[in-house]
Design an enzyme around this catalytic site. Structure first.
Site, PDB file in Angstrom:
ATOM      1  N   GLU A 273      -7.214   9.275 -30.843  1.00  0.00           N
ATOM      2  CA  GLU A 273      -8.211   8.741 -31.780  1.00  0.00           C
ATOM      3  C   GLU A 273      -8.420   7.301 -31.363  1.00  0.00           C
ATOM      4  O   GLU A 273      -7.501   6.490 -31.437  1.00  0.00           O
ATOM      5  CB  GLU A 273      -7.702   8.868 -33.208  1.00  0.00           C
ATOM      6  CG  GLU A 273      -8.722   8.462 -34.255  1.00  0.00           C
ATOM      7  CD  GLU A 273      -8.402   7.125 -34.862  1.00  0.00           C
ATOM      8  OE1 GLU A 273      -9.077   6.132 -34.475  1.00  0.00           O
ATOM      9  OE2 GLU A 273      -7.498   7.046 -35.698  1.00  0.00           O
ATOM     10  N   CYS A 312     -10.518   1.747 -37.857  1.00  0.00           N
ATOM     11  CA  CYS A 312     -11.243   2.574 -36.897  1.00  0.00           C
ATOM     12  C   CYS A 312     -12.401   3.301 -37.567  1.00  0.00           C
ATOM     13  O   CYS A 312     -13.297   3.804 -36.890  1.00  0.00           O
ATOM     14  CB  CYS A 312     -10.298   3.568 -36.237  1.00  0.00           C
ATOM     15  SG  CYS A 312      -9.407   4.610 -37.418  1.00  0.00           S
TER      16      CYS A 312
END
Length: 702
Positions: A273, A312
């Site tokens: 990720e 994020c």
């Protein structure tokens, strides 16, 4: 470590080393080892600790996980592991305030700390619940129905999941030292796979504090969790196809790790990720004054300032109708000015803390400058050092600390490459205009794959066009309008029930998503054999496997058996019961179900599915229960449902039915004095044709 900062004049020789927890004991480098990395308070710059893994035996840690960790976790079922997660969540939840003290040193406010710490503990609670509700009380998960592979049914196949035989190496980012650790650990633990967690150096001491509490709780089996505080250079050298690496961080680092020979050629499972230029799209109906406009502005500011924008999932690109660019930018700036107070999170009234480190601050400022050079314009904010509130309550510009004011950029050129390629990982967002919905979809896709996008509209047609247009470019899409603005968990908040991850630039990985993430730590295998062998492996009775008709052999009805004596395959077959026209008519009149197939001979005969008037399916089910039930009080406490019901052959007046009931799946509950039994039920007629199939669910005393 304590939660108070070390004196400003401290040196690396006088501060504590953040420990690692390896092979069931705490470890720090020997005195005189190689230079360590300093860790500083994000708000004051004061030295807190040092970090080093000089001399740590990573190969031994991996082997300990593969042996001791696998063996100890292998003693537990899914349900038993889930209960331990619940117990651990309760233990950590009672110690949240202690962890907050460490979190403040990272620049996180109380709200930021709750998102990280409470959010991580919440993941444990969720998986502790879902593991018991959605998985069997065993160690094997069956995936899909049995596939018959021979004419006589003696050879069949299906798919099962079993845990991978290695370790789960979890490399986490600096922004969520607790949530990032626990959201990866929980599904691995439920699956029965030992974890080696490597937190990011700047905030790893927070993760270490939580691991210390976990160890002190003595809840987890030995080898379940190991912690490496510092560099793991060389770790991939000792991993192989048995192991899994779950990485969160920069795309550049992920690319380097994925290029390792043991990943490329050795079969190490790798999921990542990484960077994400997430977008929020404002629908053309969401003009100033609408609830959607207000919700959109609030969402953008929240994502810019929670964790100082170090998320994020933060909104990096606000994509709005061209005519609303100025209004949106002004509204964002106004909300920041009215609600955001930058400063030391330990000070009263501060709503946005520092970035995690001075190095991070420099990176963010450099990224913003590059965006300005590429055509972005400052709509709000400045790159100068902001006025901040210090821990003592004073306000002014300070030399120490990684503080940055929120920055909003406007772009006259929506095609500017930097807008869609540069991520300033801090309190920074860009506002850009679109001409129509197709243009909005195209601009969102320019991010090259993202973790999340928001669509803010109250127009269903707009929502449908935008969501279907951008879904394949994103791991998650939030639809925000006046109906859910108050209840939504928000653009930037992954929830354990839903997938977290995204395609392309976002890494192509997938975490969370409920039980899906447990299965990520397991191997799906196709198994083939006779129904008896499939039953032996899965613990679930398969059609064609042996039955024990206990009423015939022992005189004991299966419903008279407690869980301790009931066995998979125990069965009962009833006598035949004839169906009459009077029965069908009475059921129709009593229930009000006078559908023509049950009441009108001519109309029923004209239907290609029926030979004439036929019995109601639910009449047959009710009779089936009467045929298999054992009426006296006993081990069976309740019938709580039916599953997989299918009606296959119609039953006309004059036909007869019987039921065959077989104990298919037995699931004892770990915390109750009863368990669940699923019974395979088959209704057949006088010619042994199948009338209906279904599963009967009962609760049975242990």
């Amino acid at each position: 470590m304590t939660t108070t900062a070390t004196a400003p004049h401290a040196t690396l020789d006088t501060v504590e080393t953040v420990p690692s927890f390896i092979m069931d004991s705490w470890w720090t480098p020997e005195t005189g080892s190689a230079a360590a990395t300093p860790v500083r308070d994000a708000s004051t710059g004061e030295l807190l600790a040092k970090v080093s893994t000089d001399g740590l035996d990573l190969a031994a840690a991996v082997e300990f996980g593969r042996t001791t960790g696998q063996a100890e976790l292998g003693k537990l079922t899914f349900h038993q592991r889930a209960l331990k997660l619940k117990e651990l969540a309760q233990y950590l939840n009672a110690r949240r305030e202690h962890f907050y003290g460490f979190s403040y040193q990272t620049g996180a406010t109380k709200i930021d700390s709750m998102v990280d710490i409470d959010g991580g503990i919440g993941v444990l609670f969720t998986f502790g619940s879902k593991g018991r509700r959605e998985l069997p009380n065993s160690q094997v998960v069956v995936d899909g129905p049995m596939e018959v592979l021979s004419k006589d049914g003696s050879f069949a196949g299906e798919h099962i999941y079993t845990r991978i035989p290695g370790v789960a190496v979890q490399i986490n980012a600096f922004n969520f030292p607790v949530w990032g650790m626990l959201e990866k650990f929980a599904p691995a633990f439920i699956a029965g796979v030992p974890t080696i967690v490597k937190p990011a150096t700047p905030t790893g001491y927070v993760a270490a504090a939580v691991v210390k509490a976990i160890v002190e709780s003595n809840i987890l089996p030995k080898g379940s969790l190991q912690l490496v505080s510092g560099s793991v250079r060389g770790l991939l050298d000792v991993l192989d196809y048995r192991d899994l690496v779950s990485f969160t961080g920069s795309a550049a680092t992920a690319k380097s790790l994925k290029a390792h020979p043991n990943v490329v050629e050795g079969g190490v499972r790798f999921t990542s990720e990484t960077d994400s230029l997430n977008a929020a799209i404002l629908g053309p109906d969401a003009v100033e004054g609408t609830p959607e406009f207000e919700a959109f502005v609030k969402s953008v500011v929240t994502e810019m300032t929670v964790k100082a924008g170090q998320k994020c999932t933060a909104i990096r690109r606000a994509i709005v109708p061209q005519e609303l660019v100025s209004a949106v930018s002004a509204a964002i700036g106004k909300r920041i000015q009215e609600r955001v107070v930058v400063g030391d999170p330990r000070a009263e009234g501060v709503t946005m803390g520092a970035l995690a480190s001075v190095e991070q601050l420099e990176d963010v400022r450099a990224a913003v400058q590059s965006m300005l050079d590429a055509g972005g314009e400052l709509a709000y904010g400045t790159l100068d050092s902001p006025s901040v509130t210090s821990a003592d309550g004073t306000t002014g510009v300070v030399d120490a600390g990684a503080f940055m004011a929120p920055v909003v950029l406007n772009w006259n050129n929506p095609e500017a490459e930097a807008l869609h390629s540069l991520e300033a990982f801090g309190p920074v967002s860009s506002v850009v205009g679109y001409s129509d919905l197709a243009d909005a979809v195209r601009l969102a896709a320019r991010g090259g794959g993202s973790l999340v996008a928001s669509v803010c509209t109250n127009d269903p047609d707009v929502a449908r066009e935008l969501v279907t247009g951008i879904a394949a470019h994103h791991g998650r899409v939030l639809m925000l309008n006046r109906e859910d603005a108050r209840t939504s968990t928000g653009h930037g908040s992954p929830v354990p029930h839903l997938v977290h991850g995204g395609p392309g630039r976002a890494g192509g990985g997938e975490e969370l998503g409920g039980i899906r993430s447990v299965l990520h730590h397991m191997q799906r295998t196709a198994i083939q054999g006779s129904p008896n062998m499939l039953t032996a492996v899965t613990g679930i009775w398969h059609t064609g496997a042996d039955r024990n008709f206990t009423v015939d052999t022992e005189g004991t009805h299966p419903f008279r058996k407690h869980l301790v004596t009931l066995r998979i395959g125990d069965a009962v077959r009833s006598d035949l019961r004839q169906v009459t026209l009077e029965d069908i008519t009475a059921f129709a009149n009593t229930t009000g179900d006078t559908f023509y197939a049950h009441t009108n001979q001519a109309a029923a005969e004209a239907n290609p599915f029926f030979p004439g008037i036929v019995a109601h399916g639910y009449l047959l089910l009710a009779w089936g229960a009467g045929l298999f039930v054992e009426p006296a009080p006993g081990p069976v406490l309740a019938n709580y449902g039916l599953e997989n019901l299918r009606f296959i052959t119609p039953v006309a007046a004059g036909d007869s039915i019987r039921v065959t009931l077989t104990a298919k799946k037995i699931t004892p509950r770990e915390t109750d004095e009863y368990g669940e039994v699923a019974w395979d039920a088959v209704l057949t007629n006088q010619d042994d044709e199948i009338v209906a199939t279904y599963d009967v669910l009962t609760l049975v005393e242990k």
